[in-house]
Design a protein around this motif. Sequence first.
Motif, PDB file in Angstrom:
ATOM      1  N   THR A 651       0.849  -1.202   0.000  1.00 27.58           N
ATOM      2  CA  THR A 651       0.000   0.000   0.000  1.00 27.58           C
ATOM      3  C   THR A 651       0.877   1.241   0.000  1.00 27.58           C
ATOM      4  O   THR A 651       2.060   1.197   0.383  1.00 27.58           O
ATOM      5  N   GLU A 652       0.280   2.369  -0.424  1.00 25.46           N
ATOM      6  CA  GLU A 652       1.014   3.638  -0.431  1.00 25.46           C
ATOM      7  C   GLU A 652       1.390   4.061   0.984  1.00 25.46           C
ATOM      8  O   GLU A 652       2.434   4.668   1.214  1.00 25.46           O
ATOM      9  N   GLU A 653       0.519   3.756   1.960  1.00 22.36           N
ATOM     10  CA  GLU A 653       0.823   4.094   3.349  1.00 22.36           C
ATOM     11  C   GLU A 653       2.071   3.359   3.831  1.00 22.36           C
ATOM     12  O   GLU A 653       2.955   3.946   4.471  1.00 22.36           O
ATOM     13  N   GLU A 654       2.147   2.059   3.503  1.00 22.60           N
ATOM     14  CA  GLU A 654       3.335   1.290   3.871  1.00 22.60           C
ATOM     15  C   GLU A 654       4.567   1.832   3.160  1.00 22.60           C
ATOM     16  O   GLU A 654       5.659   1.907   3.752  1.00 22.60           O
ATOM     17  N   HIS A 655       4.371   2.243   1.905  1.00 21.03           N
ATOM     18  CA  HIS A 655       5.478   2.825   1.132  1.00 21.03           C
ATOM     19  C   HIS A 655       6.051   4.048   1.837  1.00 21.03           C
ATOM     20  O   HIS A 655       7.274   4.182   2.007  1.00 21.03           O
ATOM     21  N   GLN A 656       5.201   4.924   2.292  1.00 23.54           N
ATOM     22  CA  GLN A 656       5.650   6.162   2.924  1.00 23.54           C
ATOM     23  C   GLN A 656       6.344   5.880   4.260  1.00 23.54           C
ATOM     24  O   GLN A 656       7.375   6.471   4.586  1.00 23.54           O
ATOM     25  N   ILE A 657       5.771   4.944   5.021  1.00 22.76           N
ATOM     26  CA  ILE A 657       6.339   4.652   6.349  1.00 22.76           C
ATOM     27  C   ILE A 657       7.730   4.043   6.220  1.00 22.76           C
ATOM     28  O   ILE A 657       8.671   4.440   6.913  1.00 22.76           O
ATOM     29  N   VAL A 658       7.883   3.033   5.349  1.00 29.43           N
ATOM     30  CA  VAL A 658       9.190   2.378   5.231  1.00 29.43           C
ATOM     31  C   VAL A 658      10.229   3.331   4.673  1.00 29.43           C
ATOM     32  O   VAL A 658      11.415   3.265   5.032  1.00 29.43           O
ATOM     33  N   GLN A 659       9.794   4.265   3.828  1.00 33.63           N
ATOM     34  CA  GLN A 659      10.737   5.251   3.313  1.00 33.63           C
ATOM     35  C   GLN A 659      11.174   6.197   4.427  1.00 33.63           C
ATOM     36  O   GLN A 659      12.349   6.572   4.514  1.00 33.63           O
TER      37      GLN A 659
END
Length: 688
Positions: A651-659
């Motif tokens: 998900t985009e949310e997971e993308h932002q958090i891991v970044q």
Amino acid sequence: MNHNIIIRNTKSIIHQLKIAFINNRISQAVLSCTMAIMPFSVLRGVVIVAGTLSLNFHWVKISQWLGDLQQNMLIFLPVLLNIIFSLQWAVRYRLSIMLSISLSLTVLFGIAGLENNHEANFLFGVSLPVALLSAIFTNLILEKNITLFRTNKIQLNWKSAKILSFFIARLTSLIVVGHIILSACSWLTKDISIAIYPDGFFHGLLYEMIREFTWFFGIHGFYIFQDIGFRFMNNTISNMDAWKAGHGSLNILSITFYEMWCASGGCGGTLSLLICLLISRNPSNRHLINVSLPLAIFNINEPLIFGVPVVLNPVMFVPFLMTPAVDYILAYYATLWHIIPPAQQLVGWATPAIINTWLATNGAFSAVFFQVLLICAGIGIYWPFLRYMEKRDYKEIALPCGKKRFVPLKGNQFQLTVPGHREAESPHHYLSEVNEYIEARRHINALQNSGNFVLWFQPQITLDERKIVAMEVLLRHQSDDGKITPPYFLKYYERIGMMPEVDFWVLENAVEVIHHEFSRFPGMTLSVNISPQTLLEPNFLSVVSKLLRNPLPSGWQLEMEITESQKVKEPQQVIEVLAVLRQFGIKIALDDFGSGYSTLSYLTQYELDKIKLDRTLVLGLAREGGEAFLHHVVQLCKTSGSIVLIEGVETEEEHQIVQNCGIHLAQGFLFHRPQPLNQLCELLETNT
């Protein structure tokens, strides 16, 4: 108290011996070729039965022809076993198939020729153990010197000449030592053969017990005392011919006596054991029955002996010895007291029970009835021991529907199995590891017969630009109807020790794809999973070196991911192998960090270029403190100097958090799903 400790320690030692036996690569190869050769043994058994029936119908010429056929099959059996073992070993360890088979046969013929140089057909009488041992040691010698044969031609220099000389000397020594050992064994067993030759009640019983006892170690006693068997066979034939000519009476003890009364279902009277399994309510017996029943009809009982197991199992070995002993005593005295007639003609060992007694005694109903009684007596002997093992390893519980069910015990507790999953086995479960091995083989054969293995790829991207910089190679199975199956089947290859074969296939095809398909794209990294089992293969580095003789296209790098879901058993040896791989220019990645057997010591123990964080860390982001925990894990990984990649971003949310946690590389369904080669090439066209 001390007595209980001794019993527990003995059980523990035996269980460890069983596991060591099954996990040893030589014993795995022996078991594999034994199963592969079984159809040939069954076919020979059918020929023997057909010959017996032909003789009973007075088709003398057909019976003689079938007798000669089965005799030639018996002579060829050791040669076939030698070839099958060499073939499987060569394929398994990447040796030359023709070289492996040729050398193994040469050594076998050399030993047989020295041992029987006075025979026109010197292979007659060569036992299966000789054929098997010659193949084992020949291939071990070949494996140690395989670098000599890795190139297209042997280089004419002093080093190669020296290695070749040692290689030939080892093979020659193997032939000579084999001859010496066989001669010594013949000399040592000469007095033993006289002592146990079945010429009377006591010697006959001793002969049967010693033959049965060797099965505790998985060795067929007939092949150890094969000289007695041939002599006994000739004397039986002579006695029956003399009786038919009216020149004497029939002996009680004959080859047919043992086949009728002591070997119903195979050695140990295992037809009785099979019937016990059939009437047992334990569902775990079903697979073993399916495997054993068709073969037990023809008195072939290896799957049953290894599957129960009887081998290395003191509990079940007691009735395995008692049953034929009781059968022998009862049948001997029943014949002596004229309750049943003696055997009047030869009946092949593969003739099914009841039929063999009917034919051997010319249709004596008393003999058939007596054999049924002996089978029932065997059931009575086996049953309490089998029930003891079931009670020790299972608990029988009553279900609400009124039915009863066996659940496996674990320690002093018991647990219900999860629906849809195979029932868990206790450490002492009587269905041994060999049964799992057979099951794994069955699944693998089904896969190989229903389609092909193919390579798929999942891109790895930079989180900031979403640019593809690497691809992970994934193994899939494509059925004949086009269905793609994820690698759930790898557990079967792991179980039988064939993960190196799978890894080698993937590695070779992955390198070929780089040269033929990816060379037109800008340099990237191709990542291949390698199990620790493969890293410890003796010829692993030589295979990799051979693959990299042709340099990769400009800018391309090969990366090997240590499959972390399997425990590393020899960490120091793995460290040494990884160091050599790095010298080859190969990148090293640790796969699935944060799950399975991984420990923090891996970060300092291995020199890593990349650490792949498991998707469980992404799933943990939904919990309180999950993001902070991931951030600390990333910082810890970076202290080792490794690049950090996270798997399973969807998900985009997971993308932002891991970044935000400082991760720069990722792979997951949000970016790209696993895809076949043609789709990946189209994707790379747009990525460049």
